[in-house]
Design a protein around this motif. Sequence first.
Motif: not given
Length: 71
Positions: A46-47, A49-50, A53-59
Amino acid sequence: FMPNSEKISAEKILEINENHEIFSKLKNAYENDKELLETYTKLLYNQARLIEGLPIDDPVEFSNNIIKLMK
């Protein structure tokens, strides 16, 4: 989406340098604590992806995993 409405999909790969200290932490977790390994891998993915600049599924899960490691 592309102009002609075709979806483009790319394979996402997270590479970790075996000389980086996180590699030894992941290896230790792999050998001794599968739950911790899962937390580490989710956070790293997830890091990445962030950073891209991509979204993460479950913040919320992302935030909770950070807190879990801070305890």
